[in-house]
Design a protein around this motif. Structure first.
Motif, PDB file in Angstrom:
ATOM      1  N   ARG A  13       0.840  -1.202   0.000  1.00  0.00           N
ATOM      2  CA  ARG A  13       0.000   0.000   0.000  1.00  0.00           C
ATOM      3  C   ARG A  13       0.879   1.259   0.000  1.00  0.00           C
ATOM      4  O   ARG A  13       0.695   2.176  -0.794  1.00  0.00           O
ATOM      5  CB  ARG A  13      -0.891  -0.006   1.253  1.00  0.00           C
ATOM      6  CG  ARG A  13      -2.270   0.505   0.984  1.00  0.00           C
ATOM      7  CD  ARG A  13      -3.167   0.355   2.200  1.00  0.00           C
ATOM      8  NE  ARG A  13      -3.430  -1.034   2.540  1.00  0.00           N
ATOM      9  CZ  ARG A  13      -3.448  -1.546   3.772  1.00  0.00           C
ATOM     10  NH1 ARG A  13      -3.198  -0.793   4.813  1.00  0.00           N
ATOM     11  NH2 ARG A  13      -3.718  -2.803   3.987  1.00  0.00           N
TER      12      ARG A  13
ATOM     13  N   ARG B  72       1.340   3.973  -3.100  1.00  0.00           N
ATOM     14  CA  ARG B  72       0.999   5.368  -2.823  1.00  0.00           C
ATOM     15  C   ARG B  72       2.196   6.264  -3.181  1.00  0.00           C
ATOM     16  O   ARG B  72       2.041   7.321  -3.766  1.00  0.00           O
ATOM     17  CB  ARG B  72       0.661   5.510  -1.341  1.00  0.00           C
ATOM     18  CG  ARG B  72      -0.393   6.529  -1.095  1.00  0.00           C
ATOM     19  CD  ARG B  72      -0.967   6.503   0.289  1.00  0.00           C
ATOM     20  NE  ARG B  72      -0.016   6.178   1.310  1.00  0.00           N
ATOM     21  CZ  ARG B  72      -0.231   5.289   2.265  1.00  0.00           C
ATOM     22  NH1 ARG B  72      -1.340   4.608   2.310  1.00  0.00           N
ATOM     23  NH2 ARG B  72       0.668   5.054   3.181  1.00  0.00           N
TER      24      ARG B  72
ATOM     25  N   ALA C 268      -6.295   6.695   5.720  1.00  0.00           N
ATOM     26  CA  ALA C 268      -4.984   6.504   5.090  1.00  0.00           C
ATOM     27  C   ALA C 268      -3.896   7.245   5.859  1.00  0.00           C
ATOM     28  O   ALA C 268      -4.122   8.315   6.421  1.00  0.00           O
ATOM     29  CB  ALA C 268      -5.034   7.021   3.658  1.00  0.00           C
ATOM     30  N   GLU C 269      -2.720   6.617   5.866  1.00  0.00           N
ATOM     31  CA  GLU C 269      -1.579   7.252   6.540  1.00  0.00           C
ATOM     32  C   GLU C 269      -1.072   8.422   5.700  1.00  0.00           C
ATOM     33  O   GLU C 269      -1.176   8.398   4.480  1.00  0.00           O
ATOM     34  CB  GLU C 269      -0.449   6.234   6.675  1.00  0.00           C
ATOM     35  CG  GLU C 269      -0.766   5.133   7.655  1.00  0.00           C
ATOM     36  CD  GLU C 269       0.140   3.938   7.461  1.00  0.00           C
ATOM     37  OE1 GLU C 269       0.914   3.931   6.491  1.00  0.00           O
ATOM     38  OE2 GLU C 269       0.054   3.020   8.277  1.00  0.00           O
TER      39      GLU C 269
END
Ligand code: C5P
Length: 425
Positions: A170, A174, A247-248
């Motif tokens: 992920r 990103r 989301a981070e």
């Protein structure tokens, strides 16, 4: 979806077996994956496995494929390079720009974003040499995923465990989506430039058995907004992420934790020498005294179930009551108290009891606070007075809180200089 040419570098640590999961997930997501293991990695996971999973030939030798100039060709063609696991040794080599194997050459020959997932024992991760190498890589725009806190190869546990494959994938995709520009913290001007800000976000979960936990409704949005705001103002940000529902943020060093004890270990580690620690996470005050190895079954009788809970350490109070010169500690108090004055009184008492410099009070309820994109807070200062009231999106509230943090650090720095100047010695 754009099909990316992704190089997965695997270095020689026990977590190499988990890299197979990273390769598999990237292939299943439709990308063209080329695995470049080091010789050490091949002691942990076999070439046939990597070829079968990646669906491409796997090369390690620098002096193979010389006619096709393979030592630079792989890197030049890459859209993204993911190195998982990245051992302490491989991190040192990357920081120094060594090219004594195919992976080192590939990285140097590439303009693609690089994402690494460190994995090593806690002592090696915390060693100043490794931390300096990580800082060097980060300043060059390398994205660092993890490490997570948890069980390591031996009997020990702590920060150093490789982040889970899904999380690495992920974060890597990103990063690829944000382009090739390096994110250099020092290149971003701002009033928190060169400061290290540690933020906890989310809510801890205390396991009861393999399928259940005691948790809370914190989504992590306010903590993430603070991390993003600090990053935008030039800080180097470590985000301790507890079970986030959103989301981070980009450009932060993210450490994933789940329980209060894991969060305590990660914060204690990250807070050493930090300029600011913001404890926005909702931490469980209690955990089950015993965690059942098997799923707890319903009793035959209609009796209820009694759980025995034990106290978790108060992490903020632990930091607040230990010497923390040079570190501004910011606590949060989420309270259901309806009366404004009583809400403030609770906040003041909490700031004092925990030894925090600032305390951010917000009201929570069934329909207030948690999942919302807006927040309404009061910040209590070192002398117990209300220093600011902020209302708006969680990002704008984050900036308002950081304005106070900056003014506290500036005042403290000014006071220190004045004391030094007036020192008769
Ligand atoms: O006591 P209370 O849970 O209301 O305190 C909230 C503040 O203390 C938050 O900043 C939270 O992150 C921190 N906290 C902690 N350790 C705990 C409980 C809360 O650090 N066990």
């Amino acid at each position: 979806m754009t099909r990316l040419n992704i190089v997965v570098g695997i270095t020689g640590g026990i977590a190499a077996y988990k890299a197979v999961g990273v390769v598999r997930a990237l292939v299943l997501a439709g990308h063209d994956v080329h695995v470049v293991p080091t010789e050490g990695a091949l002691r942990f996971v076999g070439r046939p496995t990597l070829e079968a999973i990646s669906r491409n030939p796997v090369h390690t030798e620098l002096y193979e494929g010389v006619a096709e100039v393979r030592h630079v060709a792989i890197g030049q063609a890459a859209d993204l390079i993911v190195i998982a696991p990245a051992t302490a040794n491989s991190i040192a080599k990357l920081a120094a720009g060594l090219a004594d194997d195919l992976l080192g050459n590939t990285v140097l020959a590439s303009l693609a974003p690089v994402v690494i997932a460190p994995a090593m024992h806690t002592e090696m991760w915390q060693h100043p040499a490794t931390q300096a190498n990580i800082a060097t890589l980060r300043s060059r725009g390398v994205t660092i995923v993890g490490p997570a806190v948890g069980q390591l190869t031996g009997a020990d546990s702590g920060p150093g465990r490789m982040e889970e494959p899904d999380e690495i994938v992920r974060a890597a995709l990103r990063r690829a989506a944000t382009g090739h520009e390096p994110i250099a913290a020092s290149a971003v001007p701002g009033d928190l430039a060169d400061r290290h800000v540690v933020v906890t976000a989310g809510g801890t979960r205390e396991p009861l058995d393999p399928v259940r936990f005691l948790g809370n409704r914190s989504s992590g949005k306010q903590g993430i907004a603070i991390a993003e705001a600090a990053r935008a103002r030039g800080a180097r940000v470590t985000l301790i992420a507890a079970n986030l529902e959103v989301a981070e943020p980009e450009g932060c060093d993210i450490r994933s934790v789940s329980t209060a004890l894991e969060l305590q270990q990660a914060v204690t580690d990250a807070a050493r020498g930090a300029d600011v620690v913001v404890m926005a996470a909702a931490v469980a005050d209690y955990r089950p005294a015993n965690v059942s190895e098997a799923k707890i079954k319903k009793d035959q009788s209609d009796d209820g179930l009694t759980l025995e809970l034990v106290r978790n350490p108060d992490i903020l109070a632990g930091l607040g009551h230990a010497p923390h010169d040079g570190t501004v500690l910011v606590g949060f108090a989420a309270e259901t108290e309806a009366d404004d004055e009583r809400l403030l009184a609770l906040g003041r008492a909490k700031r004092e009891a925990k030894g925090a410099d600032l305390l951010v009070v917000n009201r929570v309820g069934w329909n207030e606070g948690f999942a919302s994109d807006e927040n309404h807070v009061v910040v209590i200062g070192p002398d117990g007075s209300v220093v600011t009231r902020a209302h708006g999106t969680k990002l704008s509230v984050a900036h308002d809180i950081l304005d106070v943090v900056v003014s506290v650090t500036t005042t403290a720095a000014r006071a220190a200089t004045t004391t030094k100047e007036s020192d008769p010695a």
